[in-house]
Design a protein around this motif. Structure first.
Motif, PDB file in Angstrom:
ATOM      1  N   GLY A 362      77.101 -56.770  73.608  1.00 49.43           N
ATOM      2  CA  GLY A 362      75.995 -56.056  72.974  1.00 49.43           C
ATOM      3  C   GLY A 362      75.557 -54.855  73.788  1.00 49.43           C
ATOM      4  N   ASN A 363      75.500 -55.008  75.112  1.00 47.12           N
ATOM      5  CA  ASN A 363      75.134 -53.885  75.979  1.00 47.12           C
ATOM      6  C   ASN A 363      76.150 -52.751  75.868  1.00 47.12           C
ATOM      7  OD1 ASN A 363      72.788 -55.053  76.979  1.00 47.12           O
ATOM      8  ND2 ASN A 363      73.849 -56.069  78.676  1.00 47.12           N
ATOM      9  N   LEU A 364      77.431 -53.099  75.784  1.00 48.18           N
ATOM     10  CA  LEU A 364      78.457 -52.068  75.652  1.00 48.18           C
ATOM     11  C   LEU A 364      78.330 -51.335  74.327  1.00 48.18           C
ATOM     12  CD1 LEU A 364      80.942 -50.620  76.682  1.00 48.18           C
ATOM     13  CD2 LEU A 364      82.341 -52.498  75.772  1.00 48.18           C
ATOM     14  N   ARG A 365      78.125 -52.087  73.256  1.00 43.92           N
ATOM     15  CA  ARG A 365      77.960 -51.434  71.950  1.00 43.92           C
ATOM     16  C   ARG A 365      76.729 -50.544  71.928  1.00 43.92           C
ATOM     17  NH1 ARG A 365      79.384 -56.410  67.712  1.00 43.92           N
ATOM     18  NH2 ARG A 365      81.633 -56.463  68.168  1.00 43.92           N
ATOM     19  N   TYR A 366      75.663 -51.008  72.572  1.00 44.34           N
ATOM     20  CA  TYR A 366      74.449 -50.192  72.639  1.00 44.34           C
ATOM     21  C   TYR A 366      74.707 -48.899  73.403  1.00 44.34           C
ATOM     22  CZ  TYR A 366      69.715 -48.746  73.880  1.00 44.34           C
ATOM     23  OH  TYR A 366      68.565 -48.014  74.063  1.00 44.34           O
ATOM     24  N   ALA A 367      75.435 -49.002  74.522  1.00 50.23           N
ATOM     25  CA  ALA A 367      75.738 -47.808  75.308  1.00 50.23           C
ATOM     26  C   ALA A 367      76.577 -46.817  74.513  1.00 50.23           C
ATOM     27  CB  ALA A 367      76.452 -48.198  76.595  1.00 50.23           C
ATOM     28  N   LYS A 368      77.553 -47.328  73.755  1.00 47.57           N
ATOM     29  CA  LYS A 368      78.390 -46.443  72.946  1.00 47.57           C
ATOM     30  C   LYS A 368      77.581 -45.801  71.818  1.00 47.57           C
ATOM     31  CE  LYS A 368      82.858 -48.694  73.796  1.00 47.57           C
ATOM     32  NZ  LYS A 368      83.993 -49.429  73.189  1.00 47.57           N
ATOM     33  N   ALA A 369      76.721 -46.586  71.182  1.00 46.23           N
ATOM     34  CA  ALA A 369      75.895 -46.030  70.104  1.00 46.23           C
ATOM     35  C   ALA A 369      74.937 -44.972  70.647  1.00 46.23           C
ATOM     36  CB  ALA A 369      75.122 -47.151  69.414  1.00 46.23           C
ATOM     37  N   THR A 370      74.411 -45.222  71.852  1.00 44.36           N
ATOM     38  CA  THR A 370      73.532 -44.229  72.468  1.00 44.36           C
ATOM     39  C   THR A 370      74.286 -42.941  72.755  1.00 44.36           C
ATOM     40  OG1 THR A 370      72.207 -45.988  73.480  1.00 44.36           O
ATOM     41  CG2 THR A 370      72.002 -43.786  74.420  1.00 44.36           C
ATOM     42  N   ARG A 371      75.537 -43.090  73.248  1.00 45.93           N
ATOM     43  CA  ARG A 371      76.362 -41.916  73.495  1.00 45.93           C
ATOM     44  C   ARG A 371      76.609 -41.131  72.206  1.00 45.93           C
ATOM     45  NH1 ARG A 371      81.913 -42.062  74.437  1.00 45.93           N
ATOM     46  NH2 ARG A 371      81.871 -43.433  72.598  1.00 45.93           N
ATOM     47  N   ASP A 372      76.891 -41.828  71.113  1.00 44.84           N
ATOM     48  CA  ASP A 372      77.135 -41.158  69.827  1.00 44.84           C
ATOM     49  C   ASP A 372      75.881 -40.428  69.342  1.00 44.84           C
ATOM     50  OD1 ASP A 372      79.677 -42.166  69.910  1.00 44.84           O
ATOM     51  OD2 ASP A 372      79.269 -43.861  68.566  1.00 44.84           O
ATOM     52  N   ALA A 373      74.727 -41.078  69.527  1.00 42.59           N
ATOM     53  CA  ALA A 373      73.473 -40.440  69.106  1.00 42.59           C
ATOM     54  C   ALA A 373      73.193 -39.191  69.928  1.00 42.59           C
ATOM     55  CB  ALA A 373      72.312 -41.430  69.215  1.00 42.59           C
ATOM     56  N   LEU A 374      73.439 -39.276  71.223  1.00 46.35           N
ATOM     57  CA  LEU A 374      73.178 -38.120  72.081  1.00 46.35           C
ATOM     58  C   LEU A 374      74.206 -37.025  71.865  1.00 46.35           C
ATOM     59  CD1 LEU A 374      72.070 -39.911  75.352  1.00 46.35           C
ATOM     60  CD2 LEU A 374      70.661 -38.577  73.796  1.00 46.35           C
ATOM     61  N   LEU A 375      75.413 -37.385  71.437  1.00 53.08           N
ATOM     62  CA  LEU A 375      76.387 -36.360  71.057  1.00 53.08           C
ATOM     63  C   LEU A 375      75.882 -35.575  69.849  1.00 53.08           C
ATOM     64  CD1 LEU A 375      79.121 -34.947  71.121  1.00 53.08           C
ATOM     65  CD2 LEU A 375      80.065 -36.887  69.827  1.00 53.08           C
ATOM     66  N   ALA A 376      75.355 -36.301  68.865  1.00 54.21           N
ATOM     67  CA  ALA A 376      74.792 -35.624  67.689  1.00 54.21           C
ATOM     68  C   ALA A 376      73.580 -34.788  68.079  1.00 54.21           C
ATOM     69  CB  ALA A 376      74.409 -36.652  66.627  1.00 54.21           C
ATOM     70  N   THR A 377      72.783 -35.295  69.017  1.00 49.87           N
ATOM     71  CA  THR A 377      71.616 -34.536  69.481  1.00 49.87           C
ATOM     72  C   THR A 377      72.051 -33.248  70.175  1.00 49.87           C
ATOM     73  OG1 THR A 377      70.338 -36.573  69.770  1.00 49.87           O
ATOM     74  CG2 THR A 377      69.574 -34.627  70.945  1.00 49.87           C
ATOM     75  N   TYR A 378      73.089 -33.347  70.985  1.00 50.18           N
ATOM     76  CA  TYR A 378      73.612 -32.161  71.678  1.00 50.18           C
ATOM     77  C   TYR A 378      74.108 -31.128  70.676  1.00 50.18           C
ATOM     78  CZ  TYR A 378      76.917 -29.368  74.433  1.00 50.18           C
ATOM     79  OH  TYR A 378      77.609 -28.335  75.012  1.00 50.18           O
ATOM     80  N   GLU A 379      74.870 -31.571  69.699  1.00 51.09           N
ATOM     81  CA  GLU A 379      75.403 -30.641  68.696  1.00 51.09           C
ATOM     82  C   GLU A 379      74.277 -30.045  67.852  1.00 51.09           C
ATOM     83  OE1 GLU A 379      79.852 -32.564  68.030  1.00 51.09           O
ATOM     84  OE2 GLU A 379      78.207 -33.152  66.699  1.00 51.09           O
ATOM     85  N   ARG A 380      73.287 -30.867  67.533  1.00 51.01           N
ATOM     86  CA  ARG A 380      72.149 -30.345  66.762  1.00 51.01           C
ATOM     87  C   ARG A 380      71.368 -29.313  67.562  1.00 51.01           C
ATOM     88  NH1 ARG A 380      67.460 -34.463  65.444  1.00 51.01           N
ATOM     89  NH2 ARG A 380      67.219 -34.140  67.693  1.00 51.01           N
ATOM     90  N   SER A 381      71.222 -29.525  68.873  1.00 44.14           N
ATOM     91  CA  SER A 381      70.503 -28.549  69.692  1.00 44.14           C
ATOM     92  C   SER A 381      71.228 -27.205  69.688  1.00 44.14           C
ATOM     93  CB  SER A 381      70.341 -29.070  71.121  1.00 44.14           C
ATOM     94  OG  SER A 381      71.590 -29.179  71.771  1.00 44.14           O
ATOM     95  N   ILE A 382      72.561 -27.240  69.690  1.00 46.00           N
ATOM     96  CA  ILE A 382      73.321 -25.988  69.624  1.00 46.00           C
ATOM     97  C   ILE A 382      73.146 -25.336  68.257  1.00 46.00           C
ATOM     98  CG2 ILE A 382      75.640 -25.005  69.664  1.00 46.00           C
ATOM     99  CD1 ILE A 382      76.421 -27.068  71.713  1.00 46.00           C
ATOM    100  N   GLN A 383      73.200 -26.139  67.207  1.00 50.97           N
ATOM    101  CA  GLN A 383      73.021 -25.588  65.861  1.00 50.97           C
ATOM    102  C   GLN A 383      71.623 -25.009  65.676  1.00 50.97           C
ATOM    103  OE1 GLN A 383      74.070 -29.031  63.522  1.00 50.97           O
ATOM    104  NE2 GLN A 383      76.230 -28.430  63.364  1.00 50.97           N
ATOM    105  N   SER A 384      70.618 -25.688  66.216  1.00 52.48           N
ATOM    106  CA  SER A 384      69.253 -25.164  66.133  1.00 52.48           C
ATOM    107  C   SER A 384      69.126 -23.858  66.903  1.00 52.48           C
ATOM    108  CB  SER A 384      68.255 -26.193  66.676  1.00 52.48           C
ATOM    109  OG  SER A 384      68.272 -27.380  65.911  1.00 52.48           O
ATOM    110  N   ALA A 385      69.747 -23.809  68.093  1.00 46.44           N
ATOM    111  CA  ALA A 385      69.716 -22.577  68.876  1.00 46.44           C
ATOM    112  C   ALA A 385      70.420 -21.451  68.136  1.00 46.44           C
ATOM    113  CB  ALA A 385      70.367 -22.815  70.233  1.00 46.44           C
ATOM    114  N   PHE A 386      71.546 -21.766  67.484  1.00 43.09           N
ATOM    115  CA  PHE A 386      72.293 -20.759  66.726  1.00 43.09           C
ATOM    116  C   PHE A 386      71.435 -20.201  65.589  1.00 43.09           C
ATOM    117  CE2 PHE A 386      75.303 -19.420  63.433  1.00 43.09           C
ATOM    118  CZ  PHE A 386      76.171 -18.631  64.169  1.00 43.09           C
ATOM    119  N   ARG A 387      70.708 -21.087  64.937  1.00 44.31           N
ATOM    120  CA  ARG A 387      69.845 -20.622  63.844  1.00 44.31           C
ATOM    121  C   ARG A 387      68.695 -19.769  64.382  1.00 44.31           C
ATOM    122  NH1 ARG A 387      65.382 -23.773  60.148  1.00 44.31           N
ATOM    123  NH2 ARG A 387      64.600 -21.862  59.217  1.00 44.31           N
TER     124      ARG A 387
END
Length: 471
Positions: A362-387
């Protein structure tokens, strides 16, 4: 024979041979086009000042009073102080976590006094039946040997959190500079708005007096008098409103500055030539967005999540720890450090999880899900900056034409008002033509002022969107 040197070599060898179970990090590709938007709204790229995160704010802002206000805000703003404290907290947490990489060395000393009715073997120290035992030890307790990189990955994650906090502080500084400059420019524009309202009140007041005089001699009607008074009262109302706005603007500036600003730092009028560098870039590569502090912070958060996956994976493997002590013991204080009194002990231990009912998984799955969420957050921050950059460039590309049109509109409205007033006084045109010309001039002056403010605040926004304000 297991000696101290052998134990040290064994521990160091295990540590150096440790592996890292974290996924290899690679910076994600840009989720935006490689260049900033282009089109009719963005103008034509040409020679311009290089404005980026490396451009010092004191070079970007050209008004000495505005620079003084920003300098005061950077020294006293409480939100920025909170961001600085958050950085210190993150750094302290990183140091705490990093300490787990190394054994904690503790020194202990003890003395035991005991009396027994039975005589001992006849040594002078125990002939009376009393036993005094003294000991001194130097050792480590339950030091985890990081064979599978759990502690190293936790340390890396905490380090990245510290880096992210530092970038958040930089983002707070950029935002503070932009907010302060915008508030200062807004107050300057409201000062101009107040002056326009006062000038208009004076002009409308003269028209009202003339209309009332003509009414008394029967030349003008009561309708014309009431129409003139309507525009005069509107100007009076605008004066009161502008006065309120100026007071509120000053309160906002004082809050941003963290103190009460002196009068010599407050704006009197909106600078005619602007308060920032005049030439800004029109077409930019999207890679410049990677230097924005909020984007950099998001990437540090992503790297931290990547390291946490390694720590979660390491929990599936054995936990190896070491407890060791080196010291001396004797039956008398005077013999505590004598030859032959030395002691040592080494106690390595291994713990392997067998059944944890899915906790580690469960801890491993949580860590991976957190990584996926932060990847989307990183990409969204770039898209927001681009806009944000695209929006600022779109306004920048058209503001010059809009300002020229508004200036021409104001000049023509002023000319039309002068002609209408002369024709009315000469009895050629009705009063309503003059009244409409006055209103159109008033509206044109306010629109021109609003456009000038938009030009200046757009420069500030573009500077912030590009990550400026860090120096």
């Amino acid at each position: 024979m297991f000696t101290r040197k052998t134990g040290l070599v064994f521990a160091v060898g295990l540590t150096l041979a440790g592996c890292n179970l974290a996924p290899k990090y690679a910076r994600p590709g840009l989720p935006v086009p490689v260049q900033s938007p282009t089109g009719p709204a963005y103008g034509v790229a040409g020679s311009a000042d290089v404005v980026s995160a490396e451009t010092a704010w004191e070079s970007f802002f050209t008004d000495d009073r505005l620079r003084g206000v920003i300098r005061t805000a950077l020294a006293n703003n409480r939100d920025l102080r909170i961001s600085v404290a958050n950085v210190e907290q993150a750094r302290a947490q990183y140091r705490i976590q990093r300490a787990d990489l190394f054994p904690t060395l503790a020194g202990t000393a003890s003395a035991t006094y005991a009396k027994s009715p039975f005589a001992s073997l006849g040594t002078p120290e125990t002939a009376s039946g009393r036993t005094d035992i003294y000991s001194a030890n130097l050792g480590i307790s339950a030091w985890e040997i990081d064979l599978f990189g759990r502690i190293r990955n936790l340390t890396r994650a905490q380090q990245e959190q510290y880096f992210a906090a530092a970038e958040n502080r930089n983002a707070a500084q950029s935002a503070l500079i932009a907010e302060t400059a915008t508030a200062w420019l807004t107050m300057a524009a409201d000062q101009d708005r107040l002056q326009i309202a006062r000038n208009t009140e004076k002009a409308f007041g003269e028209t009202l007096k003339l209309t009332e005089a003509r009414f008394r001699i029967g030349v003008s009607s009561e309708l014309e008098v009431r129409q003139a008074r309507t525009t005069y009262d509107q100007a009076r109302s605008d004066i009161a409103n502008a006065t309120t706005l100026i007071a509120q603007d000053q309160n906002a500036l004082n809050l941003l500055a963290g103190t009460t600003l002196s009068a010599d730092l407050l704006p009197g009028r909106l600078p005619i030539t602007g308060a920032t560098l005049a030439n800004l870039p029109a077409n930019l590569p999207s890679e410049v967005l990677l230097r924005r502090p909020d984007v950099v912070s998001a990437e540090h958060q992503l790297i931290a999540a990547n390291a946490n996956i390694g720590a979660a994976r390491a929990a599936f493997f054995p936990n190896i720890s070491l407890t060791a002590a080196l010291g001396t013991i004797s039956l008398g204080l005077s013999n505590l450090f004598a030859s032959g009194s030395g002691t040592w002990s080494v106690a390595p231990s291994v713990s392997q999880p067998l059944f944890d009912f899915g906790r580690n998984q469960g801890n491993l799955r949580y860590a991976k899900a957190t990584r996926d969420a932060l990847l989307a957050t990183y990409e969204r921050s770039i898209q927001s900056a681009f806009r944000e950059v695209g929006d600022a460039l779109a306004r920048r590309g058209t503001i010059t034409s809009q300002l020229e049109a508004q200036t021409s509109l104001r000049d023509n409205a002023a000319g039309a008002y002068r002609l209408a007033d002369l024709r009315f006084r000469a009895g050629i045109d009705p009063f309503l033509t003059t009244l409409d010309s006055q209103r159109q001039l008033y509206t044109a002056e306010q629109s021109l002022l609003a456009t000038r403010l938009t030009r200046d605040t757009n420069s500030v926004e573009l500077y912030r969107a590009l990550g400026g304000g860090l120096r």
